[in-house]
Design a protein around this motif. Structure first.
Motif, mmCIF file in Angstrom:
data_model
loop_
_atom_site.group_PDB
_atom_site.id
_atom_site.type_symbol
_atom_site.label_atom_id
_atom_site.label_comp_id
_atom_site.label_asym_id
_atom_site.label_seq_id
_atom_site.Cartn_x
_atom_site.Cartn_y
_atom_site.Cartn_z
ATOM 1 N N PRO A 18 1.020 -1.251 -0.436
ATOM 2 C CA PRO A 18 0.308 0.392 -0.093
ATOM 3 C C PRO A 18 1.256 1.447 -0.239
ATOM 4 O O PRO A 18 0.235 2.065 -0.313
ATOM 5 N N TYR A 19 1.948 1.389 0.958
ATOM 6 C CA TYR A 19 2.783 2.049 1.230
ATOM 7 C C TYR A 19 3.482 2.356 -0.829
ATOM 8 O O TYR A 19 3.443 4.106 -0.768
ATOM 9 N N GLU A 20 4.011 1.389 -1.067
ATOM 10 C CA GLU A 20 4.794 2.184 -2.499
ATOM 11 C C GLU A 20 3.319 1.887 -4.059
ATOM 12 O O GLU A 20 3.735 2.985 -4.584
ATOM 13 N N ASN A 60 4.205 -8.148 -2.679
ATOM 14 C CA ASN A 60 3.186 -7.121 -1.529
ATOM 15 C C ASN A 60 3.793 -6.885 -0.283
ATOM 16 O O ASN A 60 2.382 -6.144 0.466
ATOM 17 N N GLU A 61 3.978 -8.284 1.040
ATOM 18 C CA GLU A 61 5.053 -8.027 1.925
ATOM 19 C C GLU A 61 5.565 -7.214 2.315
ATOM 20 O O GLU A 61 6.583 -7.495 3.628
ATOM 21 N N PHE A 62 6.642 -7.360 1.220
ATOM 22 C CA PHE A 62 7.913 -6.026 1.497
ATOM 23 C C PHE A 62 8.139 -4.967 0.794
ATOM 24 O O PHE A 62 7.396 -5.442 -0.399
ATOM 25 N N GLY A 63 8.236 -3.554 1.068
ATOM 26 C CA GLY A 63 8.339 -2.481 -0.297
ATOM 27 C C GLY A 63 9.332 -1.561 0.128
ATOM 28 O O GLY A 63 10.811 -2.532 0.555
ATOM 29 N N PRO A 123 5.008 -2.504 4.870
ATOM 30 C CA PRO A 123 3.756 -2.760 4.067
ATOM 31 C C PRO A 123 3.376 -0.836 4.198
ATOM 32 O O PRO A 123 2.877 -0.267 3.213
ATOM 33 N N ASP A 124 3.232 -0.990 5.097
ATOM 34 C CA ASP A 124 2.927 0.909 5.626
ATOM 35 C C ASP A 124 3.849 1.529 5.388
ATOM 36 O O ASP A 124 3.876 2.930 5.786
ATOM 37 N N GLY A 125 4.533 1.533 5.574
ATOM 38 C CA GLY A 125 6.101 2.191 4.691
ATOM 39 C C GLY A 125 7.572 2.334 6.010
ATOM 40 O O GLY A 125 8.192 2.912 6.240
ATOM 41 N N SER A 126 6.705 1.810 7.214
ATOM 42 C CA SER A 126 7.489 1.817 8.449
ATOM 43 C C SER A 126 8.834 0.891 8.000
ATOM 44 O O SER A 126 9.321 0.465 7.458
#
Length: 278
Positions: free
Chosen positions: A153-155, A194-197, A210-213
Motif C-alpha cells: 500500500p505504501y509503494e 506485496n509483503e515488503f517494499g 507494507p505501511d512504509g515503516s
C-alpha cells in the motif's frame, strides 16, 4: 560497493574485478550474451566447464534458452574463479532447495546470478549474502497492472505521486530491488512481493514494511544503476558481521585432497572458450 563492472568475455578485465573485491569485499560483473556464448556448444570443453549442469543444459530444447544458460554459467564461473584463485572449470555450482546457486565447498562466498535479454550479471561477496537483478529499463510494467499484485500500500501511494512520465521507470526500479532482496535471502518468487517494499528514489534504500515503516537495519545495503544504457540493475547485500574473508583461495578453504583432485591437469586440452566461433 560500486557500480557493476563490464567483463567482455573470459579475457576480463579481471584486475579491475579483483581490485574492487579487495576494496569492498564484494563485486558485481556484467557481460553481454554475445561475448559469453560458448564457441562449441556441444564440445567436451563446455561439458567439462558446466559439470553437473551439463545434463540440465543438454535437456533444453530451445536454442536461445540453452545459449543464455551456458553463457551465464561461464560468466559466473570465471568471476568466481578469480575470487577463489582457481581454474574456472574447477568451480562447482550447486543449488539450494529454492534454486539459489552456491559454490560447493566454499560457504564463505555468496553469489547471485541474473540475466535478461542480452545482459548477464553476477554478484560475488565475501561478507554475507548478495542478490542481483536486471530488467529492461523501459519494460512496460504499469500497463499490465502488476503494481496491484506486487506493491505494498505504501509503494502504491508513492508511485501515485511520481510524474506519470517516470512512473513506469520507478516501478521497474522497485521490482528489481524486490527481486535482488528476495534472491539474497534465498526466497525468490516464493516471498510475496506485496509483503515488503522500498521507498521513493532519492532516499537511502532500505526494506520497508507494507505501511512504509523500516523493516531492516544497517546490515543491509542496496543499490540501483543503469547498465549498457538499456537495463535497470539492482543489488542487495547483507553483511553478516563476520568481517571480510580476505583469504578466499580454494586451496585455503578446501581439503587438500579435494583441491588436488579439482586442480589436476592445469594444461587441460579441453579448456572452454566463449564467444561465437568464426
Amino acid at each position: 560497493m560500486g557500480p557493476p563492472l563490464a567483463v567482455a568475455g573470459p579475457q576480463g578485465p579481471w584486475q579491475q574485478v579483483l581490485d574492487t573485491l579487495a576494496e569492498h569485499g564484494s563485486v558485481i560483473a556484467h557481460g553481454l550474451l554475445a561475448d559469453w556464448i560458448p564457441a562449441d556448444p556441444e564440445g567436451p570443453g563446455l561439458r567439462r566447464m558446466l559439470g553437473r549442469d551439463w545434463d540440465r543444459y543438454h535437456a533444453m530444447r530451445h536454442p536461445p534458452v540453452r545459449e543464455r544458460f551456458a553463457a551465464s554459467r561461464l560468466l559466473l564461473k570465471h568471476v568466481a574463479a578469480r575470487v577463489l584463485h582457481a581454474a574456472p572449470h574447477t568451480v562447482e555450482l550447486a543449488y539450494h532447495a529454492g534454486g539459489r546457486p552456491f559454490l560447493r565447498g566454499c560457504d564463505q562466498i555468496g553469489i547471485s546470478l541474473t540475466h535478461t535479454e542480452q545482459l548477464l550479471m553476477v554478484g560475488v561477496t565475501r561478507r554475507g549474502w548478495i542478490g542481483v537483478d536486471a530488467e529492461l529499463a523501459d519494460r512496460p510494467m504499469l500497463r499490465s497492472g502488476i503494481e496491484r499484485q506486487v506493491c505494498t500500500p505504501y509503494e502504491r501511494t508513492v508511485l501515485a505521486r511520481v510524474d506519470e512520465s517516470r512512473r513506469n521507470e520507478e516501478l521497474v526500479r522497485i521490482w528489481t530491488l524486490k527481486e535482488a532482496y528476495s534472491k539474497a535471502i534465498g526466497q525468490g518468487m516464493r516471498f510475496r512481493f506485496n509483503e515488503f517494499g522500498f521507498g521513493p528514489s532519492g532516499r537511502p534504500v532500505r526494506v520497508l514494511r507494507p505501511d512504509g515503516s523500516p523493516g531492516t537495519g544497517d546490515e543491509w545495503s542496496f543499490g540501483t544503476c543503469r547498465v549498457a544504457d538499456r537495463y535497470t540493475t539492482s543489488w542487495a547485500l547483507y553483511d553478516a558481521g563476520f568481517g571480510d574473508t580476505r583469504d578466499t583461495a580454494a586451496a585455503t578453504m578446501l581439503d587438500e585432497g579435494l583441491v588436488a583432485a579439482l586442480t589436476a591437469d592445469p594444461l587441460d586440452p579441453y579448456a572452454v572458450t566463449a564467444g561465437r566461433a568464426a
